[in-house]
Design an enzyme around this catalytic site. Structure first.
Site, PDB file in Angstrom:
ATOM      1  N   LEU A 108     -29.507  10.341 -60.199  1.00 50.54           N
ATOM      2  CA  LEU A 108     -29.500  10.448 -61.653  1.00 50.54           C
ATOM      3  C   LEU A 108     -28.559   9.424 -62.282  1.00 50.54           C
ATOM      4  CD1 LEU A 108     -29.403  14.323 -62.207  1.00 50.54           C
ATOM      5  CD2 LEU A 108     -31.398  12.826 -61.967  1.00 50.54           C
ATOM      6  N   GLY A 153     -30.349  12.706 -56.702  1.00 45.04           N
ATOM      7  CA  GLY A 153     -31.676  12.755 -57.302  1.00 45.04           C
ATOM      8  C   GLY A 153     -32.681  11.882 -56.595  1.00 45.04           C
ATOM      9  N   ASN A 176     -25.254  14.713 -52.664  1.00 49.37           N
ATOM     10  CA  ASN A 176     -23.797  14.640 -52.800  1.00 49.37           C
ATOM     11  C   ASN A 176     -23.299  15.099 -54.165  1.00 49.37           C
ATOM     12  OD1 ASN A 176     -24.749  12.458 -54.313  1.00 49.37           O
ATOM     13  ND2 ASN A 176     -22.987  11.164 -53.811  1.00 49.37           N
ATOM     14  N   GLU A 177     -24.101  15.903 -54.859  1.00 52.59           N
ATOM     15  CA  GLU A 177     -23.776  16.288 -56.233  1.00 52.59           C
ATOM     16  C   GLU A 177     -22.419  16.963 -56.380  1.00 52.59           C
ATOM     17  OE1 GLU A 177     -28.241  15.809 -56.443  1.00 52.59           O
ATOM     18  OE2 GLU A 177     -26.729  16.385 -54.967  1.00 52.59           O
TER      19      GLU A 177
END
Length: 264
Positions: A108, A153, A176-177
């Protein structure tokens, strides 16, 4: 702050969006008349589309330099592209890859989230959800040719496909958010659990872990590895194997297994 943290990860955020109603038309091979050869496939500067008329395999190449960040505009273009291909009865399969060598997608576009207001963030997450619904719920055989890093994303895109092939090399893949203080959407969490099992998915998502290709294959994040220079050919060969299965049986089986998550 509570809104922004709850929005992407928990099911609280769904109340802001129109609920998705699973369409019965996806449970069968569409029987509308074949499109004419002159019908234009959806393409743009950021989404490049080509189609082999003989095999019915379309290749969609993301082209949003430098790292194919998923901003609102690209999410809408991808959703529209997937929808157009799904409607095209001459199209039977889709290979998703990157026009940019070494990066499938870095995920993202964070400037779409920080430091934005909830009024901006909510429509952005809706665009992400709409794109996912179209790809994950597609009647087509969908194959991800992951020709580089596939992060956050970016891996959501790959994970939404039926089959994942990753290029060998010094690349990483995963979600890895949490390292960025972002919570994965509920549908992404569930896809991860469905793919590699509850415990491995839980540890991976909580730690925000990224993996090299060989470890990704071992865990089941991807289904196959390929030399970078051969990945498109390998993806096409694998797709043709899937197309040997009768469309109707394949589509019904796919949609039956995915319907519960699509309906949530």
């Amino acid at each position: 702050q509570t809104f922004k943290m709850a929005l992407p990860g928990s099911r609280v955020w769904r109340k802001f969006f129109t609920p998705f109603s699973f369409r019965s038309i996806h449970l069968q091979v569409k029987s509308s008349p074949a499109c004419t050869a002159s019908r234009r496939l959806y393409s743009s500067d950021n989404v490049l589309v080509s189609k082999d008329e003989k095999t019915g395999i379309a290749t969609v190449r993301m082209n949003n330099p430098p790292v194919n960040s998923l901003n609102g505009s690209l999410l809408v273009k991808l959703r529209t592209c997937f929808e157009e291909l799904d409607k095209n009865t001459n199209c039977r399969a889709l290979i998703l890859t990157s026009q940019k060598p070494n990066v499938f997608s870095a995920g993202l576009e964070l400037t779409e989230i920080y430091p934005k207001s909830p009024d901006h963030v909510a429509p952005f997450w809706e665009k992400l959800q709409d794109m996912w619904l179209q790809l994950y719920g597609s009647r087509l055989v969908t194959v991800a040719a992951i020709n580089g890093h596939s992060i956050a994303g970016g891996y959501l895109l790959a994970l939404s496909c039926d089959y994942r092939i990753m290029a060998e090399g010094n690349f990483t893949i995963g979600l890895n958010e949490t390292q960025l203080n972002i919570v994965n959407p509920f549908f992404l969490q569930q896809m991860m659990v469905d793919t590699i099992g509850y415990r491995q998915a839980e540890m991976s998502m909580m730690m925000g872990a990224l993996y090299p290709p060989d470890r990704a294959l071992q865990l089941g994040l991807v289904d196959k590895l390929s030399p970078m220079e051969e990945i498109q050919t390998v993806a096409e060969e694998e797709t043709k194997k899937w197309l040997q299965i009768p469309d109707q049986a394949r589509v019904i089986t796919k949609m039956s297994s995915r319907k519960p998550l699509l309906d949530e």
